[in-house]
Write a protein that holds these residues in place. Structure first.
Motif, PDB file in Angstrom:
ATOM      1  N   VAL A 159      -7.072  -6.819  38.528  1.00  0.00           N
ATOM      2  CA  VAL A 159      -6.816  -5.397  38.327  1.00  0.00           C
ATOM      3  C   VAL A 159      -6.165  -5.211  36.967  1.00  0.00           C
ATOM      4  O   VAL A 159      -5.146  -5.840  36.666  1.00  0.00           O
ATOM      5  N   LEU A 160      -6.788  -4.364  36.159  1.00  0.00           N
ATOM      6  CA  LEU A 160      -6.221  -4.000  34.855  1.00  0.00           C
ATOM      7  C   LEU A 160      -5.432  -2.716  35.040  1.00  0.00           C
ATOM      8  O   LEU A 160      -6.003  -1.626  35.141  1.00  0.00           O
ATOM      9  N   ARG A 161      -4.110  -2.829  35.114  1.00  0.00           N
ATOM     10  CA  ARG A 161      -3.275  -1.657  35.416  1.00  0.00           C
ATOM     11  C   ARG A 161      -2.787  -0.934  34.166  1.00  0.00           C
ATOM     12  O   ARG A 161      -2.164   0.122  34.277  1.00  0.00           O
ATOM     13  N   GLY A 162      -3.106  -1.488  33.003  1.00  0.00           N
ATOM     14  CA  GLY A 162      -2.677  -0.832  31.770  1.00  0.00           C
ATOM     15  C   GLY A 162      -3.844  -0.322  30.950  1.00  0.00           C
ATOM     16  O   GLY A 162      -3.773  -0.236  29.721  1.00  0.00           O
ATOM     17  N   PHE A 163      -4.934   0.030  31.627  1.00  0.00           N
ATOM     18  CA  PHE A 163      -6.120   0.511  30.920  1.00  0.00           C
ATOM     19  C   PHE A 163      -5.827   1.867  30.273  1.00  0.00           C
ATOM     20  O   PHE A 163      -5.221   2.743  30.884  1.00  0.00           O
ATOM     21  N   THR A 164      -6.285   2.057  29.050  1.00  0.00           N
ATOM     22  CA  THR A 164      -6.005   3.301  28.344  1.00  0.00           C
ATOM     23  C   THR A 164      -7.077   3.583  27.311  1.00  0.00           C
ATOM     24  O   THR A 164      -7.614   2.657  26.703  1.00  0.00           O
ATOM     25  N   HIS A 165      -7.434   4.859  27.152  1.00  0.00           N
ATOM     26  CA  HIS A 165      -8.311   5.230  26.028  1.00  0.00           C
ATOM     27  C   HIS A 165      -8.020   6.609  25.452  1.00  0.00           C
ATOM     28  O   HIS A 165      -8.522   6.962  24.397  1.00  0.00           O
ATOM     29  N   GLY A 166      -7.246   7.433  26.112  1.00  0.00           N
ATOM     30  CA  GLY A 166      -6.797   8.678  25.513  1.00  0.00           C
ATOM     31  C   GLY A 166      -7.790   9.820  25.514  1.00  0.00           C
ATOM     32  O   GLY A 166      -7.532  10.867  24.918  1.00  0.00           O
ATOM     33  N   GLU A 167      -8.937   9.680  26.198  1.00  0.00           N
ATOM     34  CA  GLU A 167      -9.946  10.743  26.234  1.00  0.00           C
ATOM     35  C   GLU A 167      -9.902  11.427  27.598  1.00  0.00           C
ATOM     36  O   GLU A 167     -10.415  10.904  28.579  1.00  0.00           O
ATOM     37  N   ALA A 168      -9.304  12.609  27.655  1.00  0.00           N
ATOM     38  CA  ALA A 168      -9.080  13.275  28.936  1.00  0.00           C
ATOM     39  C   ALA A 168     -10.148  14.298  29.294  1.00  0.00           C
ATOM     40  O   ALA A 168      -9.996  15.052  30.252  1.00  0.00           O
ATOM     41  N   ALA A 169     -11.253  14.344  28.538  1.00  0.00           N
ATOM     42  CA  ALA A 169     -12.392  15.199  28.882  1.00  0.00           C
ATOM     43  C   ALA A 169     -13.449  14.346  29.574  1.00  0.00           C
ATOM     44  O   ALA A 169     -13.693  13.208  29.166  1.00  0.00           O
ATOM     45  N   HIS A 170     -14.078  14.902  30.592  1.00  0.00           N
ATOM     46  CA  HIS A 170     -15.022  14.118  31.398  1.00  0.00           C
ATOM     47  C   HIS A 170     -16.098  13.450  30.548  1.00  0.00           C
ATOM     48  O   HIS A 170     -16.349  12.244  30.675  1.00  0.00           O
ATOM     49  N   GLU A 171     -16.776  14.218  29.698  1.00  0.00           N
ATOM     50  CA  GLU A 171     -17.885  13.656  28.930  1.00  0.00           C
ATOM     51  C   GLU A 171     -17.420  12.548  28.001  1.00  0.00           C
ATOM     52  O   GLU A 171     -18.058  11.502  27.891  1.00  0.00           O
TER      53      GLU A 171
END
Length: 440
Positions: free
Chosen positions: A114-126
């Motif tokens: 389990v990767l619990r620190g996944f992040t990318h900063g894109e909060a729009a669905h598309e």
């Protein structure tokens, strides 16, 4: 062959001369233009893709944004408005708990990562969906290929199975070929395997066409293809030829066709997965990778729960819990887990705090991705979020790191460059590196 390759063989095209004309006012001559093209090609980074520990991938996508708190990263010590309406369940790993929504998956957590620190900063669905299917942030300048299409580009088919399959269909535009040839588009089953009377389209011979007639038609098509191949070079022709070649191979191979037939499974197995959408789709995915497909994408549910998240998870989670746990155990029992990479992803997570309508809103600063098998260690919680699941606390993972890890386990170097339109070399993943701490 892709159009760009055909042009490299045939010399400058009409488009090339138009491009030169457009920039001629800048003092660039045709020899100079061709020299720039040659330099770009010479600089293209190339690695041969050789099969890695993962021979196939099952990518289970939860559209809408599944909450990290209600899945793989609960916060039982946080205030009630943060931890949400569900309790937790213990796993075989000391001190590690999952949401109470997933008691069956919790029992086999020691087979998972389990990767619990996944992040990318894109909060729009598309934009979040684009990230999780391509490994790239969206760009208005270029349409990137999905990971499945890249895998189809890098490896040929096995046992007449399509390299890349979507169940029940291509879930979004970002699951397509992007700048790659349409030859690498996914094969879609065209229906929900959980439906009564489910039948994959185009897998059976039309009425009145027997095997002999089928063979004659194929020979005629081959003759037509050979004629056009000698006179025309275009992506559309290559794609059509590739499509028919794959279709004939699939229809003509009974074992390949049987991979799509859930009726070949016994009642005990079908009941274990669940006779529902999640169960049928995951069972079909297992059959497809077992038969030779390299990348199977399936979707399940809708997880955009801005309102009444408790009701939403009570409806969706039980099927997912049963099917996912059964899939991982079934692969393991068959000796396939170490060679099959299972990924459970979503476009982003949900807000740390429950909102005024008893739901959670979009949140991309931190969320969780579950993986298993395919050359990964077992029983690893990599990284963490902070006390309220607001942001990464340790070992953050970017979408580029994750994509590079998937490719690495398959035997594909993420730094390899593919040729985009305009003879532009583009890295399969721009940045990021395989997550060494989770590799077996």
């Amino acid at each position: 062959m892709p159009l760009s390759r055909a042009r490299r063989c045939a010399g400058p095209s009409r488009r090339d001369f138009l491009q030169v004309g457009a920039i001629g006012g800048l003092g660039l001559t045709l020899p100079g233009f061709l020299g720039m093209q040659a330099a770009a090609k010479a600089d293209q980074v190339h690695f041969e893709s050789v099969e890695g520990p993962a021979k196939g991938v099952i990518y289970i996508y939860l559209p809408g944004g599944a909450a990290q708190q209600e899945t793989w990263d609960p916060k039982p010590l946080a205030p009630a408005e943060y931890r949400g309406p569900f309790g937790t369940v213990k796993t075989p790993m000391p001190g590690v708990e999952f949401s109470a929504n997933f008691p069956k998956v919790a029992k086999i957590a020691d087979k998972c990562v389990v990767l619990r620190g996944f992040t990318h900063g894109e909060a729009a669905h598309e934009r979040g969906t684009h990230n999780m299917f391509t490994g790239y942030r969206p760009s208005p300048a270029l349409k990137y290929p999905s990971m499945g299409s890249v895998v189809a580009h890098e490896f040929g088919p096995r046992n007449d199975l399509p390299q890349y399959i979507c169940v029940p269909g291509q879930p979004n535009e970002f699951a397509g070929t992007g700048y790659l040839s349409s030859s690498y588009a996914p094969f879609t089953v065209g229906g929900d395997p959980a439906s009564s009377g489910f039948k994959v389209r185009d897998l059976s011979l039309p009425g009145g066409v027997d095997e002999a007639r089928f063979t004659r038609r194929r020979r005629l098509l081959d003759a037509v293809n050979d004629h056009f191949a000698a006179t025309e070079k275009a992506d559309s022709l290559d794609a059509v030829g590739s499509f028919y070649e794959r279709a004939y191979g699939l229809i003509g191979n009974p074992k390949a066709r049987e991979a799509f037939d859930l009726d070949k499974e016994d009642d005990k197995t079908r009941d274990a997965y669940g006779r529902n959408q999640a169960g049928a789709r995951m069972l079909l995915a297992r059959r497809l990778v077992e038969a030779g497909s390299r990348f199977v994408t399936l979707t399940y549910g809708g997880w955009d729960m801005h309102d009444k998240i408790e009701d939403g998870f009570k409806r969706r989670a039980p099927e997912l819990d049963q099917a996912l746990a059964t899939l991982i155990n079934d692969l393991d029992d068959r000796g396939l887990l170490d060679s099959t990479l299972v990924c459970v992803g979503t476009e982003f997570g949900r807000t740390p705090k429950i909102n005024n309508t008893a739901g959670r809103d979009h949140w991309a600063k931190v969320f969780s991705v579950l993986m298993a098998g395919g050359g990964l260690k077992r029983g690893v919680i990599h990284g963490s979020s902070d006390a309220t699941a607001s942001e990464p606390d340790t070992d953050p993972v970017t979408v580029m790191d994750w994509a590079a890890t998937v490719y690495d386990r398959l035997g594909i170097k993420a730094a390899k460059e593919l040729m985009a339109p305009g003879d532009r070399p583009i890295e399969i993943v721009d940045g990021g590196a395989p997550i060494e701490k989770i590799l077996a």
